[in-house]
Scaffold this active site. Sequence first.
Site, PDB file in Angstrom:
ATOM      1  N   ASP A   1      71.347  92.869  18.291  1.00 53.03           N
ATOM      2  CA  ASP A   1      70.658  91.657  17.821  1.00 53.03           C
ATOM      3  C   ASP A   1      69.673  91.206  18.897  1.00 53.03           C
ATOM      4  OD1 ASP A   1      71.484  89.020  15.759  1.00 53.03           O
ATOM      5  OD2 ASP A   1      70.221  88.692  17.504  1.00 53.03           O
ATOM      6  N   MET A   2      68.424  91.028  18.496  1.00 53.99           N
ATOM      7  CA  MET A   2      67.394  90.646  19.459  1.00 53.99           C
ATOM      8  C   MET A   2      67.597  89.201  19.917  1.00 53.99           C
ATOM      9  SD  MET A   2      65.845  93.450  19.553  1.00 53.99           S
ATOM     10  CE  MET A   2      64.508  92.952  20.627  1.00 53.99           C
TER      11      MET A   2
ATOM     12  N   ASP B   1      65.944  91.436  12.878  1.00 54.67           N
ATOM     13  CA  ASP B   1      66.252  91.664  14.304  1.00 54.67           C
ATOM     14  C   ASP B   1      67.679  92.150  14.554  1.00 54.67           C
ATOM     15  OD1 ASP B   1      67.783  89.279  14.070  1.00 54.67           O
ATOM     16  OD2 ASP B   1      67.297  88.712  16.133  1.00 54.67           O
ATOM     17  N   GLU B   2      68.296  92.740  13.546  1.00 57.86           N
ATOM     18  CA  GLU B   2      69.732  92.985  13.652  1.00 57.86           C
ATOM     19  C   GLU B   2      70.137  94.229  12.870  1.00 57.86           C
ATOM     20  OE1 GLU B   2      73.355  90.235  12.234  1.00 57.86           O
ATOM     21  OE2 GLU B   2      71.362  89.474  11.881  1.00 57.86           O
TER      22      GLU B   2
HETATM   23  P1  TTP Z   1      68.842  85.137  14.898  1.00 63.32           P
HETATM   24  O1  TTP Z   1      69.162  86.511  15.389  1.00 63.32           O
HETATM   25  O2  TTP Z   1      69.918  84.370  14.230  1.00 63.32           O
HETATM   26  O3  TTP Z   1      68.340  84.241  16.098  1.00 63.32           O
HETATM   27  P2  TTP Z   1      67.404  84.615  17.322  1.00 63.32           P
HETATM   28  O4  TTP Z   1      67.104  86.061  17.373  1.00 63.32           O
HETATM   29  O5  TTP Z   1      66.199  83.715  17.291  1.00 63.32           O
HETATM   30  O6  TTP Z   1      68.254  84.182  18.568  1.00 63.32           O
HETATM   31  P3  TTP Z   1      69.597  84.867  19.138  1.00 63.32           P
HETATM   32  O7  TTP Z   1      69.898  86.037  18.286  1.00 63.32           O
HETATM   33  O8  TTP Z   1      69.279  85.222  20.570  1.00 63.32           O
HETATM   34  O9  TTP Z   1      70.637  83.803  19.051  1.00 63.32           O
HETATM   35  O10 TTP Z   1      67.629  85.191  13.891  1.00 63.32           O
HETATM   36  C1  TTP Z   1      66.557  86.102  14.026  1.00 63.32           C
HETATM   37  C2  TTP Z   1      65.263  85.450  13.621  1.00 63.32           C
HETATM   38  O11 TTP Z   1      65.345  84.982  12.280  1.00 63.32           O
HETATM   39  C3  TTP Z   1      64.904  84.244  14.446  1.00 63.32           C
HETATM   40  O12 TTP Z   1      64.189  84.593  15.634  1.00 63.32           O
HETATM   41  C4  TTP Z   1      64.081  83.419  13.508  1.00 63.32           C
HETATM   42  C5  TTP Z   1      64.617  83.755  12.138  1.00 63.32           C
HETATM   43  N1  TTP Z   1      65.494  82.664  11.654  1.00 63.32           N
HETATM   44  C6  TTP Z   1      64.933  81.665  10.871  1.00 63.32           C
HETATM   45  O13 TTP Z   1      63.748  81.715  10.549  1.00 63.32           O
HETATM   46  N2  TTP Z   1      65.732  80.637  10.460  1.00 63.32           N
HETATM   47  C7  TTP Z   1      67.062  80.539  10.802  1.00 63.32           C
HETATM   48  O14 TTP Z   1      67.742  79.567  10.420  1.00 63.32           O
HETATM   49  C8  TTP Z   1      67.634  81.575  11.623  1.00 63.32           C
HETATM   50  C9  TTP Z   1      69.070  81.492  12.039  1.00 63.32           C
HETATM   51  C10 TTP Z   1      66.805  82.608  12.027  1.00 63.32           C
HETATM   52 MG    MG Z   2      68.665  87.464  17.209  1.00 62.06          MG
END
Ligand code: TTP
Ligand code: MG
Length: 394
Positions: free
Chosen positions: A9-10, A103-104
């Site tokens: 996961d990024m 991102d996952e």
């Molecule tokens: P995540 O992997 O949940 O979050 P992240 O990568 O920003 O942070 P981290 O993993 O380090 O905790 O989500 C990936 C992307 O999806 C995030 O960068 C932006 C988008 N996203 C939204 O647009 N709305 C949301 O409510 C969430 C959770 C994510």
């Molecule tokens: Mg992420």
Amino acid sequence: MRRWIMHVDMDAFFASVEQRDHPELKGKPVIVGGRSRRGVVATASYEARKFGVHSAMPVSRARELCPSGIFVEPHFEAYKETSDRIHEIMLHYADAYEPISLDEAFLDISGMGSQYPTLGAIGRAIKKEILDKTELVASVGIAPNKFLAKMASDMDKPDGLRIIPYGKEKEILRPLPVRRLWGVGKVMESRLIQAGYRVIGDIQDAPAEELAALLGNQGALLKRLSFGLDDRPVESGREIKSIGDESTYENDLFDPHRIDREIAVHSDIVAQRLRKHGLTARTVTLKIRFASFRTVTRSISFEEGTSLQEEIYRYAVSLLQKIPVHEGIRLIGVTASHLGPPLSMESLFSENRDKRNRAAAAMDEIQARFGRKALQKGFWLEGKEEKGEGDPPK
Ligand code: TTP
Ligand code: MG
């Protein structure tokens, strides 16, 4: 063979892409989410999270919490392009590969032990390749199943690498809030808490009948999860459309020999990956980005599918000859597409070609066998790790 699942996961994905593409934002509290007052936060850089800003929060609230924050509009095209590159990289580290979001992804890495001496080594390799090729940081979790792998990737964020070894599942889960269990949303959480189950350990200790009375047939599932038991497979849904490899160089390349060598290296990686997936390609594409950022791609298609380095290299070099080079080169990429199964009937009759195919297959075999030595050392089978990596969480 033991099953090992990796979750990648990024970190702060959208915000990290913004910081990469706009270096003046590096180290700053960046909040992605539209500048209108009615919008919500998509994500925030880790610098902004210190102020309590998080995804799904109204932008107006984020402004109150973090007045020094830099609010940026999302650039979905950049996220999509970067996401494609990340998924393309991850694909090669697994037998089964399941993208979950931009991102996952989940990767079944059980069969990768012949190529990496330890679980940590494969985690570090994937993090490094993602960083080298996209300038972004990924967090990795490795565990006996999907549920635990996803939990693990979150434990050391950002820039995390966490392994949950076999046998530690119960102990790691015990102190965590019930909310962390898969499928427990707000409603179920409050029912569990009302009934006296606050942490996952409470569910581990609960009599089965009590859970069944409270949650019906969900009770048994929750109990299994509370012990870290989850046998859902990694479901490969993604069809491979192309296989490519590219590098951006720190110093622009001018030397024709060096350029030629780089094309040879990329062709080799592409050919190996084709063979690994049992595929051949009928199109080769060469991508060149010049110092001025002008990007040129040229493709060539042919009848007979190939997975041989020397052929892919020859096609790529022929494409280079069609591109006038008047300035330094900052990026070279070689991609194979129009993928198909390995051997056509014709090529079975072409003895020479078949020999070369067999030679390439033998090389792959030798490489795999070298790795197998490491496997025999027992690291992989035992899930042992070099010091620190297999430790339970702090
Ligand atoms: P995540 O992997 O949940 O979050 P992240 O990568 O920003 O942070 P981290 O993993 O380090 O905790 O989500 C990936 C992307 O999806 C995030 O960068 C932006 C988008 N996203 C939204 O647009 N709305 C949301 O409510 C969430 C959770 C994510
Ligand atoms: Mg992420």
